[in-house]
Design a protein around this motif. Structure first.
Motif, PDB file in Angstrom:
ATOM      1  N   ALA A 196       0.848  -1.197   0.000  1.00  0.00           N
ATOM      2  CA  ALA A 196       0.000   0.000   0.000  1.00  0.00           C
ATOM      3  C   ALA A 196       0.877   1.238   0.000  1.00  0.00           C
ATOM      4  O   ALA A 196       2.027   1.204   0.440  1.00  0.00           O
ATOM      5  CB  ALA A 196      -0.919   0.019   1.213  1.00  0.00           C
ATOM      6  N   ILE A 197       0.311   2.325  -0.498  1.00  0.00           N
ATOM      7  CA  ILE A 197       0.952   3.634  -0.455  1.00  0.00           C
ATOM      8  C   ILE A 197       0.229   4.473   0.585  1.00  0.00           C
ATOM      9  O   ILE A 197      -1.006   4.548   0.593  1.00  0.00           O
ATOM     10  CB  ILE A 197       0.873   4.335  -1.824  1.00  0.00           C
ATOM     11  CG1 ILE A 197       1.617   3.525  -2.884  1.00  0.00           C
ATOM     12  CG2 ILE A 197       1.437   5.759  -1.742  1.00  0.00           C
ATOM     13  CD1 ILE A 197       1.408   4.043  -4.301  1.00  0.00           C
ATOM     14  N   LEU A 198       0.982   5.107   1.466  1.00  0.00           N
ATOM     15  CA  LEU A 198       0.401   6.000   2.463  1.00  0.00           C
ATOM     16  C   LEU A 198       0.699   7.445   2.072  1.00  0.00           C
ATOM     17  O   LEU A 198       1.851   7.799   1.813  1.00  0.00           O
ATOM     18  CB  LEU A 198       0.954   5.704   3.858  1.00  0.00           C
ATOM     19  CG  LEU A 198       0.179   4.653   4.668  1.00  0.00           C
ATOM     20  CD1 LEU A 198       0.188   3.294   3.967  1.00  0.00           C
ATOM     21  CD2 LEU A 198       0.715   4.535   6.076  1.00  0.00           C
ATOM     22  N   PRO A 218       3.218   9.141  -9.471  1.00  0.00           N
ATOM     23  CA  PRO A 218       2.503   8.618 -10.642  1.00  0.00           C
ATOM     24  C   PRO A 218       1.418   7.652 -10.180  1.00  0.00           C
ATOM     25  O   PRO A 218       1.638   6.851  -9.266  1.00  0.00           O
ATOM     26  CB  PRO A 218       3.602   7.892 -11.423  1.00  0.00           C
ATOM     27  CG  PRO A 218       4.615   7.517 -10.397  1.00  0.00           C
ATOM     28  CD  PRO A 218       4.597   8.617  -9.377  1.00  0.00           C
ATOM     29  N   PRO A 219       0.223   7.704 -10.764  1.00  0.00           N
ATOM     30  CA  PRO A 219      -0.866   6.832 -10.311  1.00  0.00           C
ATOM     31  C   PRO A 219      -0.622   5.375 -10.687  1.00  0.00           C
ATOM     32  O   PRO A 219       0.165   5.068 -11.581  1.00  0.00           O
ATOM     33  CB  PRO A 219      -2.086   7.395 -11.030  1.00  0.00           C
ATOM     34  CG  PRO A 219      -1.524   8.008 -12.267  1.00  0.00           C
ATOM     35  CD  PRO A 219      -0.187   8.572 -11.869  1.00  0.00           C
ATOM     36  N   GLY A 220      -1.313   4.492  -9.997  1.00  0.00           N
ATOM     37  CA  GLY A 220      -1.204   3.065 -10.281  1.00  0.00           C
ATOM     38  C   GLY A 220      -2.314   2.313  -9.583  1.00  0.00           C
ATOM     39  O   GLY A 220      -3.266   2.899  -9.065  1.00  0.00           O
ATOM     40  N   GLU A 221      -2.175   1.006  -9.530  1.00  0.00           N
ATOM     41  CA  GLU A 221      -3.201   0.148  -8.949  1.00  0.00           C
ATOM     42  C   GLU A 221      -2.936  -0.201  -7.493  1.00  0.00           C
ATOM     43  O   GLU A 221      -3.759  -0.859  -6.852  1.00  0.00           O
ATOM     44  CB  GLU A 221      -3.322  -1.143  -9.769  1.00  0.00           C
ATOM     45  CG  GLU A 221      -3.771  -0.919 -11.206  1.00  0.00           C
ATOM     46  CD  GLU A 221      -5.107  -0.188 -11.293  1.00  0.00           C
ATOM     47  OE1 GLU A 221      -6.019  -0.547 -10.511  1.00  0.00           O
ATOM     48  OE2 GLU A 221      -5.225   0.743 -12.101  1.00  0.00           O
ATOM     49  N   THR A 222      -1.797   0.207  -6.942  1.00  0.00           N
ATOM     50  CA  THR A 222      -1.505  -0.083  -5.543  1.00  0.00           C
ATOM     51  C   THR A 222      -2.520   0.616  -4.646  1.00  0.00           C
ATOM     52  O   THR A 222      -2.805   1.808  -4.842  1.00  0.00           O
ATOM     53  CB  THR A 222      -0.090   0.395  -5.177  1.00  0.00           C
ATOM     54  OG1 THR A 222       0.850  -0.197  -6.060  1.00  0.00           O
ATOM     55  CG2 THR A 222       0.272   0.027  -3.737  1.00  0.00           C
ATOM     56  N   PRO A 223      -3.100  -0.081  -3.664  1.00  0.00           N
ATOM     57  CA  PRO A 223      -4.048   0.578  -2.757  1.00  0.00           C
ATOM     58  C   PRO A 223      -3.403   1.763  -2.037  1.00  0.00           C
ATOM     59  O   PRO A 223      -2.210   1.735  -1.705  1.00  0.00           O
ATOM     60  CB  PRO A 223      -4.407  -0.536  -1.768  1.00  0.00           C
ATOM     61  CG  PRO A 223      -4.146  -1.805  -2.507  1.00  0.00           C
ATOM     62  CD  PRO A 223      -2.953  -1.522  -3.376  1.00  0.00           C
ATOM     63  N   VAL A 224      -4.204   2.776  -1.802  1.00  0.00           N
ATOM     64  CA  VAL A 224      -3.736   4.004  -1.170  1.00  0.00           C
ATOM     65  C   VAL A 224      -4.516   4.251   0.114  1.00  0.00           C
ATOM     66  O   VAL A 224      -5.743   4.141   0.140  1.00  0.00           O
ATOM     67  CB  VAL A 224      -3.903   5.211  -2.119  1.00  0.00           C
ATOM     68  CG1 VAL A 224      -3.727   6.529  -1.373  1.00  0.00           C
ATOM     69  CG2 VAL A 224      -2.927   5.121  -3.281  1.00  0.00           C
ATOM     70  N   ALA A 280      -8.260  12.091  -8.014  1.00  0.00           N
ATOM     71  CA  ALA A 280      -8.152  12.992  -9.164  1.00  0.00           C
ATOM     72  C   ALA A 280      -6.881  12.739  -9.965  1.00  0.00           C
ATOM     73  O   ALA A 280      -6.848  12.936 -11.185  1.00  0.00           O
ATOM     74  CB  ALA A 280      -8.188  14.444  -8.689  1.00  0.00           C
ATOM     75  N   GLN A 281      -5.849  12.274  -9.289  1.00  0.00           N
ATOM     76  CA  GLN A 281      -4.582  11.994  -9.963  1.00  0.00           C
ATOM     77  C   GLN A 281      -4.581  10.635 -10.660  1.00  0.00           C
ATOM     78  O   GLN A 281      -3.657  10.321 -11.400  1.00  0.00           O
ATOM     79  CB  GLN A 281      -3.422  12.049  -8.961  1.00  0.00           C
ATOM     80  CG  GLN A 281      -3.168  13.422  -8.377  1.00  0.00           C
ATOM     81  CD  GLN A 281      -2.831  14.454  -9.428  1.00  0.00           C
ATOM     82  OE1 GLN A 281      -2.035  14.221 -10.327  1.00  0.00           O
ATOM     83  NE2 GLN A 281      -3.474  15.604  -9.338  1.00  0.00           N
ATOM     84  N   GLY A 282      -5.621   9.805 -10.414  1.00  0.00           N
ATOM     85  CA  GLY A 282      -5.739   8.536 -11.117  1.00  0.00           C
ATOM     86  C   GLY A 282      -5.587   7.297 -10.276  1.00  0.00           C
ATOM     87  O   GLY A 282      -5.670   6.175 -10.800  1.00  0.00           O
ATOM     88  N   PHE A 283      -5.389   7.434  -8.966  1.00  0.00           N
ATOM     89  CA  PHE A 283      -5.356   6.259  -8.096  1.00  0.00           C
ATOM     90  C   PHE A 283      -6.777   5.720  -7.966  1.00  0.00           C
ATOM     91  O   PHE A 283      -7.730   6.473  -7.773  1.00  0.00           O
ATOM     92  CB  PHE A 283      -4.795   6.613  -6.717  1.00  0.00           C
ATOM     93  CG  PHE A 283      -3.329   6.922  -6.712  1.00  0.00           C
ATOM     94  CD1 PHE A 283      -2.391   5.904  -6.703  1.00  0.00           C
ATOM     95  CD2 PHE A 283      -2.881   8.232  -6.740  1.00  0.00           C
ATOM     96  CE1 PHE A 283      -1.040   6.186  -6.709  1.00  0.00           C
ATOM     97  CE2 PHE A 283      -1.532   8.523  -6.742  1.00  0.00           C
ATOM     98  CZ  PHE A 283      -0.603   7.502  -6.728  1.00  0.00           C
ATOM     99  N   SER A 284      -6.915   4.403  -8.053  1.00  0.00           N
ATOM    100  CA  SER A 284      -8.253   3.821  -8.118  1.00  0.00           C
ATOM    101  C   SER A 284      -8.738   3.225  -6.800  1.00  0.00           C
ATOM    102  O   SER A 284      -9.953   3.131  -6.573  1.00  0.00           O
ATOM    103  CB  SER A 284      -8.302   2.742  -9.202  1.00  0.00           C
ATOM    104  OG  SER A 284      -7.328   1.740  -8.958  1.00  0.00           O
ATOM    105  N   GLN A 285      -7.811   2.802  -5.929  1.00  0.00           N
ATOM    106  CA  GLN A 285      -8.202   2.194  -4.657  1.00  0.00           C
ATOM    107  C   GLN A 285      -7.732   3.109  -3.528  1.00  0.00           C
ATOM    108  O   GLN A 285      -6.574   3.036  -3.105  1.00  0.00           O
ATOM    109  CB  GLN A 285      -7.571   0.819  -4.506  1.00  0.00           C
ATOM    110  CG  GLN A 285      -7.908  -0.166  -5.615  1.00  0.00           C
ATOM    111  CD  GLN A 285      -7.224  -1.502  -5.402  1.00  0.00           C
ATOM    112  OE1 GLN A 285      -7.449  -2.179  -4.397  1.00  0.00           O
ATOM    113  NE2 GLN A 285      -6.363  -1.892  -6.331  1.00  0.00           N
TER     114      GLN A 285
END
Length: 233
Positions: free
Chosen positions: A50-52, A63-69, A82-87
Motif C-alpha cells: 500500500a501507499i500511504l 505517478p498513479p497506479g493500482e496499488t491501494p492508497v 483525481a490523480q488517477g489512483f483507483s483504490q
C-alpha cells in the motif's frame, strides 16, 4: 467595496481551494503561502502492499497506479483519486489516524508500506508504523521551501490593519509566517487578527504573538477553517 482580508498561509495544492471558500463567505482572501512546494524528480516506485499519503502534495507528486492508497484525510483522498489512483481509503485527518487505519486494514507480513512524504516530514508517522511491525519505505515526493517574504498585497493589508484573521495548517507554516511578520516589522499587527488553526499543536506555535484570539477546528481538516470566520463584520 472589498471585504476585510483573511490571510491564507496554506501552501498549494490547497491554498487556492481555501481562498475560494473564504471568498464565498464574503471575505477577501490574501494568499501568503508559508511554504513553496516543488515535486521531487520522478522515478519508479518500489513495490509495496500500500501507499500511504500524509498530504495532498504527496498525492500530486506520485505517478498513479493500482496499488491501494491510504490517505490522511478526505482532501488528500480526493486529490489521489483525481490523480488517477483507483483504490483509495481516507483516514480521519491526522498522522495518528493514518497509522491506525494502516494497522486496521493491512498486515505487516504482506509486504512493505510506501510512505510518500515531503523532505523532513512524517518521521513520527514512519516510527509509529514501524512500531506496529510494518516495514516502511520513505519516498521523498516533494520539497517544501520556506517563503522568503510576504506577498505585497498581504504586506500592505497587514500594515493598513485590514486583516481580520489568519488561517494556519501546520506548525512549520506558523513559524515561517511569524518570522516573516517580524522581518517586515509587522508582528504587532497580530493584535487585531484572529488566528485560526487546525490543531492544538499549531495553536501552541502561534502563542509567541499577541493575537486577538486563537481558535481551533474540531478536527484537523483545513476545509473546516473558513467556517470559523463567520460572516464579515
Amino acid at each position: 467595496m472589498m471585504g476585510r482580508g483573511i490571510l491564507v498561509t496554506r501552501p498549494e495544492p490547497g491554498g487556492a481551494e481555501t481562498a475560494r471558500a473564504v471568498a464565498a463567505l464574503g471575505w477577501h482572501p490574501l494568499l501568503a503561502p508559508a511554504l513553496v512546494l516543488r515535486a521531487a524528480p520522478a522515478r519508479g516506485l518500489p513495490k509495496a502492499q500500500a501507499i500511504l499519503l500524509p498530504s495532498r502534495a504527496a498525492a500530486r507528486a506520485l505517478p498513479p497506479g493500482e496499488t491501494p492508497v491510504l490517505a490522511v484525510g478526505a482532501g488528500t483522498a480526493a486529490e489521489a483519486r483525481a490523480q488517477g489512483f483507483s483504490q483509495v481509503t481516507a483516514a480521519e485527518g491526522d498522522a495518528a489516524a493514518l497509522a491506525a487505519l494502516a494497522a486496521e486494514r493491512l498486515d505487516p507480513a504482506s509486504g512493505p508500506l510506501l510512505l510518500a512524504v515531503g523532505r523532513g516530514y512524517s518521521m513520527d508517522l514512519a516510527r509509529a508504523l514501524r512500531a506496529r511491525g510494518f516495514r516502511v519505505i520513505r519516498r521523498i515526493a516533494y520539497e517544501a521551501a520556506p517563503a522568503t517574504a510576504l506577498p505585497e498585497e498581504a504586506r500592505a493589508a497587514l500594515a493598513a490593519g485590514t486583516v481580520a484573521a489568519a488561517l494556519f495548517t501546520s506548525p512549520r507554516g506558523v513559524r515561517i509566517t511569524l518570522a516573516l511578520l517580524r522581518q517586515a516589522g509587522l508582528a504587532d499587527a497580530a493584535r487585531g487578527i484572529r488566528a485560526l488553526a487546525i490543531s492544538e499543536r499549531i495553536a501552541e506555535a502561534l502563542r509567541p504573538l499577541p493575537w486577538a484570539g486563537i481558535a481551533v477546528t474540531e478536527r484537523p481538516d483545513p476545509a473546516l477553517l473558513p467556517a470559523l470566520l463567520g460572516p464579515p463584520g
